[in-house]
Motif scaffolding. Structure first.
Motif, PDB file in Angstrom:
ATOM      1  N   SER A  29      79.344  55.632  30.571  1.00 10.41           N
ATOM      2  CA  SER A  29      79.660  54.784  31.707  1.00 10.41           C
ATOM      3  C   SER A  29      81.169  54.775  31.910  1.00 10.41           C
ATOM      4  O   SER A  29      81.906  55.510  31.262  1.00 10.41           O
ATOM      5  CB  SER A  29      79.134  53.359  31.488  1.00 10.41           C
ATOM      6  OG  SER A  29      79.165  52.631  32.707  1.00 10.41           O
ATOM      7  N   GLY A  30      81.607  53.901  32.817  1.00 13.14           N
ATOM      8  CA  GLY A  30      83.035  53.784  33.093  1.00 13.14           C
ATOM      9  C   GLY A  30      83.316  52.510  33.865  1.00 13.14           C
ATOM     10  O   GLY A  30      82.408  51.862  34.388  1.00 13.14           O
ATOM     11  N   LEU A  31      84.580  52.136  33.913  1.00 14.21           N
ATOM     12  CA  LEU A  31      85.006  50.963  34.661  1.00 14.21           C
ATOM     13  C   LEU A  31      86.436  51.156  35.143  1.00 14.21           C
ATOM     14  O   LEU A  31      87.102  52.113  34.769  1.00 14.21           O
ATOM     15  CB  LEU A  31      84.879  49.692  33.810  1.00 14.21           C
ATOM     16  CG  LEU A  31      85.550  49.629  32.436  1.00 14.21           C
ATOM     17  CD1 LEU A  31      87.059  49.597  32.500  1.00 14.21           C
ATOM     18  CD2 LEU A  31      85.054  48.403  31.697  1.00 14.21           C
ATOM     19  N   ALA A  53      87.428  43.709  29.081  1.00 14.41           N
ATOM     20  CA  ALA A  53      86.577  42.530  28.909  1.00 14.41           C
ATOM     21  C   ALA A  53      85.340  42.900  28.099  1.00 14.41           C
ATOM     22  O   ALA A  53      84.745  43.964  28.289  1.00 14.41           O
ATOM     23  CB  ALA A  53      86.177  41.970  30.270  1.00 14.41           C
ATOM     24  N   LYS A  54      84.966  41.996  27.212  1.00 12.81           N
ATOM     25  CA  LYS A  54      83.879  42.278  26.280  1.00 12.81           C
ATOM     26  C   LYS A  54      82.507  42.365  26.934  1.00 12.81           C
ATOM     27  O   LYS A  54      81.593  42.977  26.372  1.00 12.81           O
ATOM     28  CB  LYS A  54      83.826  41.186  25.206  1.00 12.81           C
ATOM     29  CG  LYS A  54      85.025  41.154  24.303  1.00 12.81           C
ATOM     30  CD  LYS A  54      84.801  40.017  23.310  1.00 12.81           C
ATOM     31  CE  LYS A  54      86.000  39.781  22.460  1.00 12.81           C
ATOM     32  NZ  LYS A  54      85.776  38.656  21.551  1.00 12.81           N
ATOM     33  N   HIS A  55      82.332  41.762  28.106  1.00 13.92           N
ATOM     34  CA  HIS A  55      80.997  41.751  28.712  1.00 13.92           C
ATOM     35  C   HIS A  55      80.652  43.061  29.418  1.00 13.92           C
ATOM     36  O   HIS A  55      79.523  43.242  29.849  1.00 13.92           O
ATOM     37  CB  HIS A  55      80.843  40.572  29.677  1.00 13.92           C
ATOM     38  CG  HIS A  55      81.817  40.582  30.807  1.00 13.92           C
ATOM     39  ND1 HIS A  55      83.020  39.925  30.744  1.00 13.92           N
ATOM     40  CD2 HIS A  55      81.770  41.171  32.027  1.00 13.92           C
ATOM     41  CE1 HIS A  55      83.667  40.100  31.881  1.00 13.92           C
ATOM     42  NE2 HIS A  55      82.932  40.848  32.673  1.00 13.92           N
ATOM     43  N   HIS A  56      81.602  43.985  29.523  1.00  6.17           N
ATOM     44  CA  HIS A  56      81.331  45.246  30.217  1.00  6.17           C
ATOM     45  C   HIS A  56      80.583  46.240  29.327  1.00  6.17           C
ATOM     46  O   HIS A  56      80.821  46.314  28.113  1.00  6.17           O
ATOM     47  CB  HIS A  56      82.633  45.886  30.705  1.00  6.17           C
ATOM     48  CG  HIS A  56      83.267  45.144  31.841  1.00  6.17           C
ATOM     49  ND1 HIS A  56      82.637  44.936  33.037  1.00  6.17           N
ATOM     50  CD2 HIS A  56      84.488  44.566  31.954  1.00  6.17           C
ATOM     51  CE1 HIS A  56      83.425  44.261  33.847  1.00  6.17           C
ATOM     52  NE2 HIS A  56      84.560  44.012  33.212  1.00  6.17           N
ATOM     53  N   PHE A  57      79.714  47.016  29.941  1.00  5.50           N
ATOM     54  CA  PHE A  57      78.947  48.032  29.234  1.00  5.50           C
ATOM     55  C   PHE A  57      79.879  49.070  28.607  1.00  5.50           C
ATOM     56  O   PHE A  57      79.638  49.541  27.490  1.00  5.50           O
ATOM     57  CB  PHE A  57      77.968  48.696  30.212  1.00  5.50           C
ATOM     58  CG  PHE A  57      77.075  49.730  29.594  1.00  5.50           C
ATOM     59  CD1 PHE A  57      76.362  49.462  28.439  1.00  5.50           C
ATOM     60  CD2 PHE A  57      76.929  50.976  30.176  1.00  5.50           C
ATOM     61  CE1 PHE A  57      75.527  50.414  27.873  1.00  5.50           C
ATOM     62  CE2 PHE A  57      76.094  51.935  29.627  1.00  5.50           C
ATOM     63  CZ  PHE A  57      75.393  51.655  28.471  1.00  5.50           C
ATOM     64  N   THR A  58      80.954  49.429  29.296  1.00  8.86           N
ATOM     65  CA  THR A  58      81.894  50.419  28.761  1.00  8.86           C
ATOM     66  C   THR A  58      82.536  49.904  27.469  1.00  8.86           C
ATOM     67  O   THR A  58      82.767  50.680  26.539  1.00  8.86           O
ATOM     68  CB  THR A  58      82.970  50.762  29.809  1.00  8.86           C
ATOM     69  OG1 THR A  58      82.314  51.238  30.986  1.00  8.86           O
ATOM     70  CG2 THR A  58      83.923  51.838  29.301  1.00  8.86           C
ATOM     71  N   HIS A  59      82.798  48.612  27.390  1.00  7.18           N
ATOM     72  CA  HIS A  59      83.319  48.019  26.150  1.00  7.18           C
ATOM     73  C   HIS A  59      82.336  48.255  25.014  1.00  7.18           C
ATOM     74  O   HIS A  59      82.727  48.629  23.896  1.00  7.18           O
ATOM     75  CB  HIS A  59      83.559  46.521  26.358  1.00  7.18           C
ATOM     76  CG  HIS A  59      84.064  45.811  25.140  1.00  7.18           C
ATOM     77  ND1 HIS A  59      83.229  45.386  24.125  1.00  7.18           N
ATOM     78  CD2 HIS A  59      85.325  45.454  24.767  1.00  7.18           C
ATOM     79  CE1 HIS A  59      83.944  44.795  23.187  1.00  7.18           C
ATOM     80  NE2 HIS A  59      85.217  44.823  23.553  1.00  7.18           N
ATOM     81  N   GLU A  60      81.068  48.052  25.292  1.00 14.46           N
ATOM     82  CA  GLU A  60      80.020  48.274  24.288  1.00 14.46           C
ATOM     83  C   GLU A  60      80.035  49.724  23.796  1.00 14.46           C
ATOM     84  O   GLU A  60      79.916  49.993  22.597  1.00 14.46           O
ATOM     85  CB  GLU A  60      78.670  47.930  24.916  1.00 14.46           C
ATOM     86  CG  GLU A  60      77.479  48.073  24.016  1.00 14.46           C
ATOM     87  CD  GLU A  60      76.193  47.731  24.746  1.00 14.46           C
ATOM     88  OE1 GLU A  60      75.188  48.431  24.518  1.00 14.46           O
ATOM     89  OE2 GLU A  60      76.184  46.770  25.544  1.00 14.46           O
ATOM     90  N   LEU A  61      80.218  50.663  24.716  1.00 11.68           N
ATOM     91  CA  LEU A  61      80.242  52.078  24.344  1.00 11.68           C
ATOM     92  C   LEU A  61      81.470  52.422  23.508  1.00 11.68           C
ATOM     93  O   LEU A  61      81.384  53.217  22.563  1.00 11.68           O
ATOM     94  CB  LEU A  61      80.205  52.944  25.604  1.00 11.68           C
ATOM     95  CG  LEU A  61      78.962  52.788  26.496  1.00 11.68           C
ATOM     96  CD1 LEU A  61      79.080  53.673  27.728  1.00 11.68           C
ATOM     97  CD2 LEU A  61      77.692  53.116  25.717  1.00 11.68           C
ATOM     98  N   ILE A  62      82.617  51.834  23.846  1.00 13.84           N
ATOM     99  CA  ILE A  62      83.830  52.079  23.064  1.00 13.84           C
ATOM    100  C   ILE A  62      83.684  51.486  21.666  1.00 13.84           C
ATOM    101  O   ILE A  62      84.100  52.100  20.671  1.00 13.84           O
ATOM    102  CB  ILE A  62      85.075  51.523  23.784  1.00 13.84           C
ATOM    103  CG1 ILE A  62      85.311  52.295  25.088  1.00 13.84           C
ATOM    104  CG2 ILE A  62      86.311  51.610  22.881  1.00 13.84           C
ATOM    105  CD1 ILE A  62      86.402  51.720  25.974  1.00 13.84           C
ATOM    106  N   GLU A  63      83.095  50.310  21.575  1.00  9.83           N
ATOM    107  CA  GLU A  63      82.867  49.710  20.266  1.00  9.83           C
ATOM    108  C   GLU A  63      81.991  50.621  19.399  1.00  9.83           C
ATOM    109  O   GLU A  63      82.203  50.738  18.194  1.00  9.83           O
ATOM    110  CB  GLU A  63      82.215  48.332  20.410  1.00  9.83           C
ATOM    111  CG  GLU A  63      83.170  47.244  20.855  1.00  9.83           C
ATOM    112  CD  GLU A  63      84.235  46.964  19.820  1.00  9.83           C
ATOM    113  OE1 GLU A  63      83.902  46.486  18.716  1.00  9.83           O
ATOM    114  OE2 GLU A  63      85.423  47.233  20.111  1.00  9.83           O
TER     115      GLU A  63
END
Length: 197
Positions: A29-31, A53-63
């Protein structure tokens, strides 16, 4: 305390719009991000910071992957702002139809972007609403020389209906961020001197 004056100061600044992409397994994904900064002055050791921001799907992927790619875009690619900045990647593939390749980090690289940086996370800082990532730049590519799209130019060029949708998305994100910051501060006050990650 004059919070409004502080807000007005930052609204006078213009920031490049960056498309941040990430992949974890089969998911990608991306933002759109505006908090991006070069950290290292050492040419042989390039590093950057971004805050997401932690609520974004891209954040989840980076984590999950500890990697991401950063892209600058031109004014002619303003449609990418709507693609990456309004909807969530949890409900569809934001990269569908775009030419991509895979960077050394495993992150998707947008081939037609003005500039791309392939990055590996070296450290992270939890700020409540966001994670600040410090990352090593593994590879960089500049497609051509052109002025990147900035936030102020977006405000000038964006179609009214698109800008309304973007405003609604930003207001939603702002409220989520506000609640996360307050909760984080409450937790910090309850546990003074303790480091949280």
């Amino acid at each position: 305390m004059n919070v409004e004056a502080g807000r007005d100061v930052f609204e006078q600044l213009d920031r490049e719009l960056w498309v941040i992409t990430a992949r974890a397994g089969e998911r990608s994904s991306g933002l759109i991000a505006t908090y991006v900064s070069r950290v290292s002055l050492v040419p042989a050791l390039p590093r950057v910071t971004i805050a997401l921001a932690k609520h974004h799907f891209t954040h989840e992927l980076i984590e999950a992957s500890s990697a991401f790619a950063m892209h600058l875009i031109t004014e002619e690619q303003i449609d990418w702002v709507w693609r990456f900045g309004i909807s969530t990647g949890r409900n569809g593939d934001k990269l569908a139809g775009l030419k991509t390749t895979t960077g050394a980090s495993g992150s998707p690289i947008l081939v037609d972007a003005l500039v791309s940086l392939d990055c590996r996370v070296e450290a992270r800082l939890d700020t409540g609403d966001r994670t600040i990532y410090l990352a090593e730049v593994l590879d960089a590519r500049a497609e051509r020389m052109a002025k990147p799209l900035t936030f102020q130019r977006l405000l000038q060029l964006g179609a009214p209906d698109r800008m309304r949708k973007l405003k609604v998305a930003m207001e939603h994100d702002t409220e989520l961020d506000r609640k996360a910051i307050i909760e984080w501060r409450r937790h910090q006050t309850a546990s003074p001197g303790k480091m949280h990650d």
